[in-house]
Design a protein around this motif. Structure first.
Motif, PDB file in Angstrom:
ATOM      1  N   GLY A 233      31.434  22.328  33.534  1.00 19.23           N
ATOM      2  CA  GLY A 233      31.654  22.383  34.978  1.00 19.23           C
ATOM      3  C   GLY A 233      32.973  23.010  35.381  1.00 19.23           C
ATOM      4  N   PHE A 234      33.965  22.964  34.493  1.00 20.49           N
ATOM      5  CA  PHE A 234      35.287  23.499  34.835  1.00 20.49           C
ATOM      6  C   PHE A 234      35.646  24.770  34.065  1.00 20.49           C
ATOM      7  N   ALA A 235      34.830  25.151  33.104  1.00 17.91           N
ATOM      8  CA  ALA A 235      35.111  26.369  32.349  1.00 17.91           C
ATOM      9  C   ALA A 235      34.691  27.599  33.157  1.00 17.91           C
ATOM     10  N   PRO A 236      35.352  28.732  32.983  1.00 23.16           N
ATOM     11  CA  PRO A 236      34.923  29.959  33.666  1.00 23.16           C
ATOM     12  C   PRO A 236      33.511  30.341  33.225  1.00 23.16           C
ATOM     13  N   THR A 237      32.716  30.817  34.147  1.00 26.36           N
ATOM     14  CA  THR A 237      31.374  31.275  33.800  1.00 26.36           C
ATOM     15  C   THR A 237      31.467  32.622  33.074  1.00 26.36           C
ATOM     16  N   PRO A 238      30.431  33.006  32.341  1.00 24.06           N
ATOM     17  CA  PRO A 238      30.449  34.329  31.697  1.00 24.06           C
ATOM     18  C   PRO A 238      30.677  35.460  32.702  1.00 24.06           C
ATOM     19  N   ALA A 239      30.121  35.299  33.911  1.00 21.70           N
ATOM     20  CA  ALA A 239      30.325  36.330  34.932  1.00 21.70           C
ATOM     21  C   ALA A 239      31.792  36.389  35.359  1.00 21.70           C
ATOM     22  N   ASP A 240      32.429  35.202  35.484  1.00 22.52           N
ATOM     23  CA  ASP A 240      33.845  35.168  35.845  1.00 22.52           C
ATOM     24  C   ASP A 240      34.693  35.838  34.763  1.00 22.52           C
ATOM     25  N   VAL A 241      34.383  35.547  33.501  1.00 23.29           N
ATOM     26  CA  VAL A 241      35.160  36.115  32.403  1.00 23.29           C
ATOM     27  C   VAL A 241      34.990  37.631  32.349  1.00 23.29           C
ATOM     28  N   ALA A 242      33.754  38.096  32.546  1.00 20.24           N
ATOM     29  CA  ALA A 242      33.508  39.546  32.530  1.00 20.24           C
ATOM     30  C   ALA A 242      34.266  40.219  33.665  1.00 20.24           C
ATOM     31  N   TRP A 243      34.244  39.596  34.846  1.00 20.46           N
ATOM     32  CA  TRP A 243      34.992  40.148  35.986  1.00 20.46           C
ATOM     33  C   TRP A 243      36.483  40.206  35.686  1.00 20.46           C
ATOM     34  N   ALA A 244      37.023  39.094  35.132  1.00 22.15           N
ATOM     35  CA  ALA A 244      38.461  39.042  34.837  1.00 22.15           C
ATOM     36  C   ALA A 244      38.863  40.136  33.858  1.00 22.15           C
ATOM     37  N   ARG A 245      38.038  40.332  32.846  1.00 21.67           N
ATOM     38  CA  ARG A 245      38.380  41.345  31.853  1.00 21.67           C
ATOM     39  C   ARG A 245      38.295  42.759  32.424  1.00 21.67           C
ATOM     40  N   SER A 246      37.363  42.970  33.339  1.00 24.46           N
ATOM     41  CA  SER A 246      37.282  44.290  33.968  1.00 24.46           C
ATOM     42  C   SER A 246      38.488  44.535  34.861  1.00 24.46           C
ATOM     43  N   VAL A 247      38.932  43.474  35.558  1.00 23.32           N
ATOM     44  CA  VAL A 247      40.122  43.606  36.404  1.00 23.32           C
ATOM     45  C   VAL A 247      41.344  43.916  35.554  1.00 23.32           C
ATOM     46  N   LEU A 248      41.494  43.196  34.456  1.00 23.63           N
ATOM     47  CA  LEU A 248      42.665  43.412  33.617  1.00 23.63           C
ATOM     48  C   LEU A 248      42.634  44.787  32.957  1.00 23.63           C
ATOM     49  N   SER A 262      43.914  49.096  43.315  1.00 22.62           N
ATOM     50  CA  SER A 262      42.868  50.020  42.895  1.00 22.62           C
ATOM     51  C   SER A 262      41.524  49.383  43.221  1.00 22.62           C
ATOM     52  N   VAL A 263      40.445  50.083  42.867  1.00 24.11           N
ATOM     53  CA  VAL A 263      39.092  49.602  43.156  1.00 24.11           C
ATOM     54  C   VAL A 263      38.263  49.707  41.891  1.00 24.11           C
ATOM     55  N   LEU A 264      37.528  48.608  41.574  1.00 22.51           N
ATOM     56  CA  LEU A 264      36.633  48.637  40.423  1.00 22.51           C
ATOM     57  C   LEU A 264      35.412  49.492  40.723  1.00 22.51           C
ATOM     58  N   SER A 265      34.659  49.777  39.672  1.00 25.70           N
ATOM     59  CA  SER A 265      33.470  50.613  39.847  1.00 25.70           C
ATOM     60  C   SER A 265      32.427  49.980  40.754  1.00 25.70           C
ATOM     61  N   ASP A 266      32.442  48.619  40.866  1.00 23.72           N
ATOM     62  CA  ASP A 266      31.475  47.952  41.748  1.00 23.72           C
ATOM     63  C   ASP A 266      31.978  47.837  43.177  1.00 23.72           C
ATOM     64  N   GLY A 267      33.143  48.416  43.461  1.00 27.76           N
ATOM     65  CA  GLY A 267      33.696  48.371  44.804  1.00 27.76           C
ATOM     66  C   GLY A 267      34.692  47.254  45.042  1.00 27.76           C
ATOM     67  N   SER A 268      34.906  46.371  44.056  1.00 30.05           N
ATOM     68  CA  SER A 268      35.838  45.259  44.210  1.00 30.05           C
ATOM     69  C   SER A 268      37.268  45.778  44.266  1.00 30.05           C
ATOM     70  N   PHE A 269      38.027  45.240  45.203  1.00 33.88           N
ATOM     71  CA  PHE A 269      39.421  45.628  45.399  1.00 33.88           C
ATOM     72  C   PHE A 269      40.288  44.874  44.392  1.00 33.88           C
ATOM     73  N   VAL A 270      41.262  45.561  43.806  1.00 29.22           N
ATOM     74  CA  VAL A 270      42.155  44.965  42.822  1.00 29.22           C
ATOM     75  C   VAL A 270      43.593  45.195  43.271  1.00 29.22           C
ATOM     76  N   ASP A 271      44.329  44.093  43.454  1.00 29.89           N
ATOM     77  CA  ASP A 271      45.751  44.175  43.753  1.00 29.89           C
ATOM     78  C   ASP A 271      46.466  43.115  42.914  1.00 29.89           C
ATOM     79  N   PRO A 272      47.793  42.971  43.001  1.00 34.23           N
ATOM     80  CA  PRO A 272      48.494  42.020  42.122  1.00 34.23           C
ATOM     81  C   PRO A 272      47.977  40.585  42.207  1.00 34.23           C
ATOM     82  N   ALA A 273      47.602  40.135  43.410  1.00 32.70           N
ATOM     83  CA  ALA A 273      47.087  38.768  43.530  1.00 32.70           C
ATOM     84  C   ALA A 273      45.774  38.604  42.776  1.00 32.70           C
ATOM     85  N   ILE A 274      44.909  39.612  42.857  1.00 33.89           N
ATOM     86  CA  ILE A 274      43.641  39.569  42.127  1.00 33.89           C
ATOM     87  C   ILE A 274      43.895  39.605  40.621  1.00 33.89           C
TER      88      ILE A 274
END
Length: 289
Positions: A233-248, A262-274
Motif C-alpha cells: 500500500g505504501f510502496a511506489p507502483t511500477p507505473a510510478d517507478v517507470a515515470w520517476a526513472r523517465s524523469v530522471l 523540459s517535457v517528456l515524450s508523453d507531454g509531461s512537464f519536468v522541472d526541478p520540483a518534479i
C-alpha cells in the motif's frame, strides 16, 4: 545505509513475548515495535523490562527494533528509559515510541531523561488526544524528536468518533495536521496507525492507499498477515517507478541546457520540483528492492 524511514510495515510485539516472536516478526516486517505500554499489564512491566534486557542483545534480524514506552507523566516512563538505556547505547534499540505525548514540555522531559543516548534524535512521539494534535507543530519542532505519529484508537475516543470506517472522516484534519507538522519541522513523513480489524484485508489495503495519498509513509501492524498488504500500500507502483526513472533520465539529458525545465515524450512537464519528486520515488523503490 538503511534508516528508520525505509521501513514501511511496523509490527507490534508484546514485550513479554519478545523472545519467541522477534524472529517471526522480522521475517515479515521491516520494523518491530516492542510494546511496553498497552500490551503489558502494569504489574508485569518490571519482568517485561528484564526480559528485554535478556532477549534484545541476542536479536540479529534485519528489521529495525523500536520500543513503545509508557507516557512521560507516568512512573513507568523513567523505569522504561533506565532499562532501555544500555540497549540503545549498544545498538539493540533504534528509537522509542512515546505513548500519549501531550506537549513540547513533555518532549523536553523525555529528551533530558535520554540524554545519555547521545545527540541522535530517537523520540517518536505518539499524539493521541485532540490537545496533542492541536500542539503537533510545537511537539514536532522540539529537540530530540525523530518523528511524530497519531495514536488513532485513543484519538477516536477523545474526539467521540464512531468506530470503524464511519469515524474516518473525523480523523482527516488530524491526519493532515500530523503530515504538515512533520514536514514543516523537517521530520520524516509520519507512520500511519494500525488497522484493527485483522480479518478485513480489503479495508486494510484501501485505508493504506488513502493514508499514502495524504503523505504518510508506512503503517503499524498488529498481525503478521497485515505486513505484506501494508508494504504494497505504501510502496511506489511500477507505473510510478517507470515515470520517476523517465524523469530522471530526461533530467540527466538536460544537464547543461539553458532551461531547468523540459517535457517528456508523453507531454509531461519536468522541472526541478518534479525531479525532486522523482528522486524520492526512485529512492523509495531502491529501499524496497
Amino acid at each position: 545505509m538503511r534508516v528508520l524511514e525505509d521501513a514501511l510495515a511496523w509490527l507490534y510485539v508484546p514485550a513479554p513475548r519478545a523472545g519467541e516472536l522477534l524472529a517471526k516478526a522480522a521475517s515479515v516486517a521491516d520494523g518491530i515495535v516492542v510494546d511496553l505500554e498497552d500490551a503489558v499489564h502494569p504489574r508485569q512491566r518490571p519482568a517485561a523490562r528484564e526480559h528485554l534486557a535478556e532477549v534484545l542483545p541476542a536479536y540479529d534480524g534485519a528489521a529495525f527494533v523500536v520500543v513503545r514506552v509508557n507516557p512521560v507523566s507516568t512512573a513507568d516512563f523513567a523505569a522504561d528509559v533506565a532499562a532501555l538505556t544500555p540497549l540503545v547505547r549498544a545498538g539493540h534499540v533504534a528509537a522509542i515510541r512515546i505513548a500519549k505525548v501531550e506537549s513540547a514540555a513533555e518532549v523536553a522531559i523525555a529528551r533530558a531523561a535520554t540524554a545519555a543516548w547521545g545527540p541522535e534524535p530517537r523520540l517518536v512521539c505518539q499524539l493521541e488526544s485532540a490537545g496533542a494534535v492541536a500542539r503537533a507543530h510545537e511537539i514536532a519542532a522540539a529537540d530530540g524528536v525523530h518523528s511524530i505519529m497519531l495514536g488513532e484508537a485513543d484519538l477516536r475516543a477523545d474526539l467521540r468518533l464512531p468506530r470503524g470506517a464511519a469515524g474516518d472522516p473525523g480523523l482527516l484534519l488530524a491526519r493532515q495536521t500530523c503530515v504538515l507538522a512533520s514536514r514543516a519541522a523537517g521530520l520524516p513523513s509520519p507512520v500511519g496507525s494500525a488497522f484493527t480489524d485483522v480479518a478485513d484485508i480489503d479495508g486494510l489495503r484501501e485505508t493504506s492507499h488513502r493514508l499514502a495519498a495524504l503523505g504518510f509513509v508506512g503503517r503499524s501492524c498488529i498481525h503478521p498477515r497485515q505486513a505484506a498488504v501494508v508494504r504494497e500500500g505504501f510502496a511506489p507502483t511500477p507505473a510510478d517507478v517507470a515515470w520517476a526513472r523517465s524523469v530522471l533520465a530526461e533530467s540527466g539529458a538536460q544537464d547543461g541546457a539553458d532551461s531547468a525545465a523540459s517535457v517528456l515524450s508523453d507531454g509531461s512537464f519536468v522541472d526541478p520540483a518534479i525531479v525532486r519528486q522523482a528522486e524520492r520515488i526512485a529512492a523509495r523503490a531502491g529501499a524496497g528492492e
